[in-house]
Design an enzyme around this catalytic site. Structure first.
Site, PDB file in Angstrom:
ATOM      1  NE  ARG A 122      -3.856   0.303   2.174  1.00  0.00           N
ATOM      2  CZ  ARG A 122      -4.650   0.730   3.151  1.00  0.00           C
ATOM      3  NH1 ARG A 122      -4.717   0.064   4.295  1.00  0.00           N
ATOM      4  NH2 ARG A 122      -5.356   1.822   3.001  1.00  0.00           N
ATOM      5  CB  CYS A 165      -1.930   3.341   9.636  1.00  0.00           C
ATOM      6  SG  CYS A 165      -3.322   3.766  10.716  1.00  0.00           S
TER       7      CYS A 165
END
Length: 282
Positions: free
Chosen positions: A179, A237
Site C-alpha cells: 500500500r 496508517c
C-alpha cells in the site's frame, strides 16, 4: 512516554484473581470484518467488555477526519464509563490480531488521561497459549464507571503537521508495504504515500507468536528508519488505527511519537495533497 505499555497473559490472569482486578476490554476488529461482536461472543477473556471500534473508538467518517476520526471526548467518556472504567483502576485491552486494533483503545485512553492502560502482549493468542479460560456469550453490563477524561495525554497532528514531519522530522507509514508503494489501495481514494514518509509496516513490530519484539530489537528497527537522528517522530496508517500500534512499539523502544489520526484516508481524500509511489519516501 514512561508508563508501562504491556501486560503479559500470565500477569493478567493473576490480576483478575486479585482484590483489585483491572477493567478488560476486548476490541475485536479487522478491516473488512464486521463481525467483531460475534467473535467476542464465541470466546473472550472472562469479564471482558466488548468495545466496538467503529462506533465507540471513532466518530463518523468524514473527508477531513478520514475513516476513523477521533471520537468526541464526551462521547468517549460516556463509552468508557459504560465499560466500567473508574478513576484509579487499571485497564487492559486486547484483540485477536496482535493488538493492531486494541492499540486504538490503548492510545485513546492514554491520550485522554487514563494513566494505567496496557496492551495484553500477544493478544488473545497468548491467553489461549497459556491455557487460560475463555467464556462465551455476553456477560452482564459492568457497574458504571466514573472516569473523567481530559485530552492531551499523547500528542496528535493534522495533515499540515504530518507534511512538516515528513520534511523535517521522521514520518512513519505503518501500512503494508504494497500500500505504501501504491501497488494496491483497497479502501482509500488514491494509492501511494505521503511524500517523504518512510515505510514501517506495523506487522514488523511483532514476533511470530503475536507478541511485541523485544525493546532492543524494536529500537534497532526504528533506528534503521532514522528515529535516532529525528528530532520528532510521527506515525500514520490508513485511518489512524494500526498507527497506534506503531506508537506503542515506539514507546517500547524508548521513543515518543505523534499520531496523525486522519492518516492516508484523510490525506488521499484531499486532491490538493500530493501522493508519492514506489519504495522510496519521495
Amino acid at each position: 512516554m514512561s508508563a508501562r505499555v504491556t501486560t503479559t497473559a500470565a500477569e493478567l490472569g493473576s490480576l483478575l484473581r486479585s482484590a483489585a482486578p483491572p477493567v478488560v476490554l476486548d476490541v475485536r476488529w479487522a478491516l473488512g470484518d464486521p463481525h467483531g461482536r460475534d467473535h467476542y461472543a464465541a470466546g473472550h477473556i472472562p469479564g471482558a467488555v466488548y468495545v466496538d471500534l467503529d462506533t465507540e473508538l471513532a466518530a463518523p467518517a468524514d473527508r477531513e477526519g478520514g475513516r476513523h476520526p477521533l471520537p468526541d471526548l464526551a462521547d468517549l467518556q460516556d463509552a468508557a464509563r459504560r465499560w466500567g472504567v473508574r478513576a484509579g483502576r487499571a485497564v487492559v485491552v486486547y484483540d485477536d490480531s496482535g493488538n493492531t486494533a486494541a492499540a486504538r483503545a490503548w492510545w485513546l485512553l492514554r491520550h485522554a488521561g487514563v494513566p494505567e492502560v496496557t496492551l495484553m502482549d500477544g493478544a488473545l493468542g497468548a491467553w489461549r497459549a497459556a491455557g487460560l479460560p475463555l467464556e462465551s456469550g455476553a456477560p452482564a453490563d459492568p457497574p458504571a464507571g466514573d472516569v473523567v477524561l481530559r485530552p492531551g495525554g499523547l500528542p496528535v497532528t493534522d495533515a499540515d503537521g504530518a507534511a512538516e514531519l515528513a520534511a523535517s522530522g521522521l514520518l512513519l507509514d505503518a501500512r503494508a508495504a504494497e500500500r505504501y508503494r501504491g501497488e494496491v489501495e483497497p479502501v482509500d481514494p488514491r494509492a501511494g504515500h505521503i511524500p517523504g514518509a518512510v515505510s514501517a509496516p506495523t506487522g514488523e513490530n511483532l514476533a511470530a507468536d503475536g507478541t511485541f519484539l523485544p525493546p532492543d530489537v524494536l529500537r534497532k528497527r526504528f533506528e534503521g528508519k532514522g528515529a535516532s537522528e529525528a528530532g520528532r517522530i510521527g506515525v500514520y496508517c490508513g485511518s489512524g488505527v494500526t498507527a497506534a500500534h506503531q506508537i506503542a512499539a515506539l514507546a517500547l523502544a524508548g521513543y515518543e511519537a505523534v499520531l496523525f489520526p486522519g492518516s492516508w484516508s484523510a490525506w488521499s481524500a484531499d486532491p490538493a495533497r500530493p501522493a508519492a509511489t514506489g519504495p522510496l519516501p519521495s
